[in-house]
Write an enzyme that holds these catalytic residues in place. Structure first.
Site: not given
Ligand code: PXP
Length: 246
Positions: A14, A17, A50, A52, A56-57, A77, A108, A158, A197
């Site tokens: 992901n 960030h 994602h 959003r 924001r990103h 996402e 999330t 998921e 997550h």
């Molecule tokens: N899975 C989902 C559905 C998420 O919303 C996120 C965060 O955007 C992640 C996985 C990844 O989480 P993390 O950034 O904490 O690794």
């Protein structure tokens, strides 16, 4: 002794960030394409982003760019809104993960309530599935929620690992057992099981070892590690941790 994981669980990286840094200053760097290319070179099996509602990103143009240049599979996402459905139908990622979204949350914070929003989610799953998008529902590790997810026709779930990641000791073990049970139940219903997550190199092995686990989506800890070792090395270390622990 920690027993290494034999299975080959996929890693979806992901990159949200990386783009948080760009958006914090409104700069053109760090470059999203460079991040995607580096992640794929390091062995990411897919890239997750994602989009959003508050942007924001990840921005809309990032999603279109990713779809053009990515060599691995894209996991978009998104919230269960008409706006996001229309974007997904235009972009046509290989995978979409439907997540709940609250504007003020840091990330999330919980899984989707598929029971309350069953009809809306079923319609969304059907629209995206018709476009050949594999839809995943981000849910809590709970048998009733797994059943509700299966009833929508989504082929993938998921499981939210945030509570596991934040817990310690016995409560972490209990949460791990809930995730194992939910994964087993989902697999018995024919669902593909992903999780994510809050996972990092120190807590990922137990999740990667769960039977039937297909893919883990991990972002924040990889980007944090990248500050010190670079993005590619951070991804390689995560892949190793998924097999052997840290
Ligand atoms: N899975 C989902 C559905 C998420 O919303 C996120 C965060 O955007 C992640 C996985 C990844 O989480 P993390 O950034 O904490 O690794």
């Amino acid at each position: 002794m920690i027993v290494p994981c034999e299975s080959n669980v996929r890693l979806g990286v992901n990159l949200d960030h990386v783009m948080t840094i760009r958006q914090a200053r409104g700069t053109v760097y760090p470059d999203f394409e460079q991040a995607i290319v580096a992640a794929e070179r390091a062995g990411a099996d897919g890239i997750t982003m994602h989009l959003r509602e508050d942007r924001r990103h990840i921005q809309d143009e990032d999603v279109y760019l990713a779809r053009r240049i990515m060599r691995t599979s894209m996991n978009l996402e998104m919230a269960a809104t008409d706006e996001m459905r229309d974007i997904a139908l235009e972009v046509r990622p290989q995978n979409c993960c439907i997540v709940p979204e609250k504007r003020m949350e840091l990330t999330t914070e919980r899984g989707l309530d598929v029971i309350t929003h069953q009809a809306r989610i079923r319609d969304l799953v059907s629209a995206l599935s018709e476009a050949d998008i594999a839809v995943s529902l981000f849910i809590e590790p709970d048998a009733k929620m797994v059943d509700a997810a299966a009833r929508t026709g989504a082929p993938v779930i998921e499981l939210h690992t945030g509570v596991y990641a934040d817990a310690a000791g016995n409560s972490q073990e209990n949460e791990l057992n809930r995730i194992r049970a939910a994964a087993g139940h989902a697999a018995s219903l024919g669902l593909v099981v992903n999780a994510g997550h809050g996972l990092h190199c120190g807590n990922v092995l137990e999740i990667a070892r769960i039977e039937n686990m297909h893919e883990l989506n991990i972002g924040h800890s990889i980007v944090a590690d990248a500050l010190f070792v670079g993005l590619e090395e951070a991804i390689r270390r995560m892949k190793t941790a998924m097999r052997e622990g840290s």
